[in-house]
Motif scaffolding. Structure first.
Motif, PDB file in Angstrom:
ATOM      1  N   LEU A 167       0.820  -1.205   0.000  1.00  0.00           N
ATOM      2  CA  LEU A 167       0.000   0.000   0.000  1.00  0.00           C
ATOM      3  C   LEU A 167       0.857   1.259   0.000  1.00  0.00           C
ATOM      4  CD1 LEU A 167      -2.729   1.420   0.225  1.00  0.00           C
ATOM      5  CD2 LEU A 167      -2.600   1.124   2.702  1.00  0.00           C
ATOM      6  N   LEU A 168       1.844   1.310   0.894  1.00  0.00           N
ATOM      7  CA  LEU A 168       2.706   2.483   0.979  1.00  0.00           C
ATOM      8  C   LEU A 168       3.558   2.631  -0.279  1.00  0.00           C
ATOM      9  CD1 LEU A 168       3.761   2.118   4.716  1.00  0.00           C
ATOM     10  CD2 LEU A 168       2.268   3.868   3.760  1.00  0.00           C
ATOM     11  N   GLY A 169       3.980   1.502  -0.854  1.00  0.00           N
ATOM     12  CA  GLY A 169       4.717   1.557  -2.107  1.00  0.00           C
ATOM     13  C   GLY A 169       3.863   2.100  -3.242  1.00  0.00           C
ATOM     14  N   PHE A 170       2.604   1.707  -3.268  1.00  0.00           N
ATOM     15  CA  PHE A 170       1.696   2.205  -4.307  1.00  0.00           C
ATOM     16  C   PHE A 170       1.445   3.699  -4.135  1.00  0.00           C
ATOM     17  CE2 PHE A 170      -2.606   3.137  -5.848  1.00  0.00           C
ATOM     18  CZ  PHE A 170      -2.452   2.760  -7.181  1.00  0.00           C
ATOM     19  N   ILE A 171       1.308   4.154  -2.885  1.00  0.00           N
ATOM     20  CA  ILE A 171       1.120   5.585  -2.636  1.00  0.00           C
ATOM     21  C   ILE A 171       2.341   6.373  -3.113  1.00  0.00           C
ATOM     22  CG2 ILE A 171       0.881   7.342  -0.836  1.00  0.00           C
ATOM     23  CD1 ILE A 171      -0.728   5.336   0.775  1.00  0.00           C
ATOM     24  N   SER A 172       3.529   5.851  -2.804  1.00  0.00           N
ATOM     25  CA  SER A 172       4.753   6.504  -3.244  1.00  0.00           C
ATOM     26  C   SER A 172       4.850   6.537  -4.763  1.00  0.00           C
ATOM     27  CB  SER A 172       5.971   5.770  -2.650  1.00  0.00           C
ATOM     28  OG  SER A 172       7.171   6.341  -3.107  1.00  0.00           O
ATOM     29  N   LEU A 173       4.511   5.419  -5.404  1.00  0.00           N
ATOM     30  CA  LEU A 173       4.535   5.368  -6.872  1.00  0.00           C
ATOM     31  C   LEU A 173       3.524   6.334  -7.475  1.00  0.00           C
ATOM     32  CD1 LEU A 173       5.482   4.017  -9.516  1.00  0.00           C
ATOM     33  CD2 LEU A 173       3.706   2.291  -9.157  1.00  0.00           C
ATOM     34  N   LEU A 174       2.349   6.428  -6.866  1.00  0.00           N
ATOM     35  CA  LEU A 174       1.309   7.321  -7.377  1.00  0.00           C
ATOM     36  C   LEU A 174       1.752   8.777  -7.290  1.00  0.00           C
ATOM     37  CD1 LEU A 174      -1.586   7.323  -8.494  1.00  0.00           C
ATOM     38  CD2 LEU A 174      -2.398   7.586  -6.142  1.00  0.00           C
ATOM     39  N   THR A 232       4.846   9.836  -7.373  1.00  0.00           N
ATOM     40  CA  THR A 232       5.909  10.046  -8.353  1.00  0.00           C
ATOM     41  C   THR A 232       5.362  10.182  -9.761  1.00  0.00           C
ATOM     42  OG1 THR A 232       7.439   8.771  -6.960  1.00  0.00           O
ATOM     43  CG2 THR A 232       8.067   9.100  -9.257  1.00  0.00           C
ATOM     44  N   VAL A 233       4.419   9.304 -10.111  1.00  0.00           N
ATOM     45  CA  VAL A 233       3.866   9.310 -11.469  1.00  0.00           C
ATOM     46  C   VAL A 233       3.036  10.573 -11.728  1.00  0.00           C
ATOM     47  CG1 VAL A 233       2.277   8.121 -13.030  1.00  0.00           C
ATOM     48  CG2 VAL A 233       3.923   6.810 -11.682  1.00  0.00           C
ATOM     49  N   SER A 234       2.283  11.001 -10.728  1.00  0.00           N
ATOM     50  CA  SER A 234       1.388  12.148 -10.901  1.00  0.00           C
ATOM     51  C   SER A 234       2.036  13.470 -10.528  1.00  0.00           C
ATOM     52  CB  SER A 234       0.118  11.946 -10.074  1.00  0.00           C
ATOM     53  OG  SER A 234       0.445  11.802  -8.701  1.00  0.00           O
ATOM     54  N   GLN A 235       3.353  13.486 -10.333  1.00  0.00           N
ATOM     55  CA  GLN A 235       4.036  14.698  -9.879  1.00  0.00           C
ATOM     56  C   GLN A 235       3.843  15.859 -10.849  1.00  0.00           C
ATOM     57  OE1 GLN A 235       8.138  14.567  -8.207  1.00  0.00           O
ATOM     58  NE2 GLN A 235       8.717  15.691 -10.040  1.00  0.00           N
ATOM     59  N   ASP A 236       4.070  15.628 -12.144  1.00  0.00           N
ATOM     60  CA  ASP A 236       3.962  16.706 -13.125  1.00  0.00           C
ATOM     61  C   ASP A 236       2.538  17.248 -13.211  1.00  0.00           C
ATOM     62  OD1 ASP A 236       6.640  16.476 -13.696  1.00  0.00           O
ATOM     63  OD2 ASP A 236       6.338  15.075 -15.365  1.00  0.00           O
ATOM     64  N   ARG A 237       1.562  16.365 -13.117  1.00  0.00           N
ATOM     65  CA  ARG A 237       0.169  16.818 -13.198  1.00  0.00           C
ATOM     66  C   ARG A 237      -0.224  17.615 -11.959  1.00  0.00           C
ATOM     67  NH1 ARG A 237      -3.160  11.674 -15.861  1.00  0.00           N
ATOM     68  NH2 ARG A 237      -1.907  11.550 -17.774  1.00  0.00           N
ATOM     69  N   ILE A 238       0.278  17.205 -10.804  1.00  0.00           N
ATOM     70  CA  ILE A 238      -0.032  17.940  -9.572  1.00  0.00           C
ATOM     71  C   ILE A 238       0.556  19.347  -9.636  1.00  0.00           C
ATOM     72  CG2 ILE A 238       0.388  18.028  -7.077  1.00  0.00           C
ATOM     73  CD1 ILE A 238       0.275  15.000  -7.031  1.00  0.00           C
ATOM     74  N   LEU A 239       1.766  19.462 -10.177  1.00  0.00           N
ATOM     75  CA  LEU A 239       2.416  20.769 -10.268  1.00  0.00           C
ATOM     76  C   LEU A 239       1.681  21.720 -11.204  1.00  0.00           C
ATOM     77  CD1 LEU A 239       6.185  19.697 -10.407  1.00  0.00           C
ATOM     78  CD2 LEU A 239       4.941  20.658  -8.467  1.00  0.00           C
ATOM     79  N   LYS A 240       0.865  21.185 -12.110  1.00  0.00           N
ATOM     80  CA  LYS A 240       0.145  22.025 -13.065  1.00  0.00           C
ATOM     81  C   LYS A 240      -1.265  22.358 -12.594  1.00  0.00           C
ATOM     82  CE  LYS A 240       2.728  20.591 -17.163  1.00  0.00           C
ATOM     83  NZ  LYS A 240       2.671  20.001 -18.524  1.00  0.00           N
ATOM     84  N   ILE A 241      -1.615  21.946 -11.381  1.00  0.00           N
ATOM     85  CA  ILE A 241      -2.892  22.346 -10.791  1.00  0.00           C
ATOM     86  C   ILE A 241      -2.674  23.681 -10.085  1.00  0.00           C
ATOM     87  CG2 ILE A 241      -4.719  21.753  -9.164  1.00  0.00           C
ATOM     88  CD1 ILE A 241      -4.048  18.825  -9.586  1.00  0.00           C
ATOM     89  N   CYS A 242      -3.302  24.717 -10.574  1.00  0.00           N
ATOM     90  CA  CYS A 242      -3.063  26.067 -10.069  1.00  0.00           C
ATOM     91  C   CYS A 242      -4.254  26.555  -9.245  1.00  0.00           C
ATOM     92  CB  CYS A 242      -2.805  27.029 -11.237  1.00  0.00           C
ATOM     93  SG  CYS A 242      -1.458  26.520 -12.335  1.00  0.00           S
TER      94      CYS A 242
END
Length: 276
Positions: A66-73, A75-85
């Motif tokens: 579970l914690l590994g999946f949260i960490s992976l999620l 990492t994968v969604s990092q760029d999209r999160i940064l573009k939420i203004c």
């Protein structure tokens, strides 16, 4: 990619293959080692007929996944999160700490503390990724630095939780009741339990019953249940500067114990008329 100074970051396609192979080998080897340790540990517990401890070990595997999946999620969604203004004024409310106008002190803290954390060197490069929202005169929902801090928090939570579970299994494997109560105390407890609950069965196996109860409680202790995750999220939400969340959180166990004592006292009072 420009061939600039020595501190310029290198993409994977320009990294020597032997470096990628060595790093991948080390990561895979460590992962397989941990997986084999958990596997043979489970076989050993089944061989010793320690089913509760085996189920606790399975909980460790579930938590790691579970914690590994949260960490992976993250990492994968990092760029999209940064573009939420969001609007800039929204970032000035509900802050855990008061913003310091001296940015140098913040940079100095981040450089010294997070340089010890894997991936910490890239915490200070978030300014290059904040231009997307800056061009719109807005602020990112979560900056790159804050995202890495959250990632680090999850990493520390995973290490601490797995360590505590491992210690729980280790101590749970020791002989129960060892040095906990005297023979006289145990005999008194057994006699009192039989007199109240099993009057017609004076040969009731009290020790077996206690072991079964402890095993059932042990299954509840290990693992992070959904309401504990909810508590973590609520604490992150209410950890606002000036609200003293760390002070008030100390009263929660006290309130829980008071509730349990009230329930026990109610049961005791309701049983009094039957004893008269």
């Amino acid at each position: 990619m420009a061939g600039g100074g020595g501190d310029q970051e290198t993409n994977l396609e320009y990294t020597p293959t032997w470096v990628v192979a060595v790093v991948s080998t080390v990561i895979v080897a460590i992962s397989l080692l941990v997986e084999r340790i958990l596997h043979y540990g489970g076989k050993y517990l089944l061989k010793k007929k320690q089913k509760p401890l085996y189920e606790a070990l399975q909980k460790i595997k579930e938590e790691l996944m579970l914690l590994g999946f949260i960490s992976l999620l993250l990492t994968v969604s990092q760029d999209r999160i940064l573009k939420i203004c969001i609007s800039k004024h929204l970032t000035n409310h509900w802050l855990p700490c008061i913003k310091d106008n001296d940015a140098k002190e913040t940079v100095h803290f981040l450089t010294n503390f997070f340089s010890l954390v894997p991936g910490g060197r890239c915490l200070l490069v978030g300014s290059a990724n904040s231009g997307y929202c800056g061009a719109k005169d807005k602020a990112p929902l979560l900056s790159l630095t804050a995202l890495h801090h959250l990632h680090t928090f999850i990493f520390v939570l995973a290490v601490s939780h797995v360590t505590l579970l491992a210690l729980t299994i280790l101590f749970g494997g020791l002989k129960q009741f060892f040095g906990s109560v005297t023979k006289l105390d145990y005999t008194t407890l057994r006699l009192g339990f039989i007199m109240i609950h099993c009057k017609g069965n004076p040969k009731f196996n009290f020790h077996k019953y206690m072991i079964r109860v402890l095993e059932a409680d042990f299954k509840k202790v290990v693992g992070i249940s959904w309401y504990l995750w909810l508590f973590v999220v609520l604490f992150l939400l209410l950890n606002v500067h000036g609200w003293h969340a760390y002070f008030w959180i100390a009263f929660i166990p006290f309130g829980i114990h008071l509730t349990e004592l009230k329930a026990l006292w109610t049961v005791y009072l309701s049983s009094l008329p039957h004893r008269v």
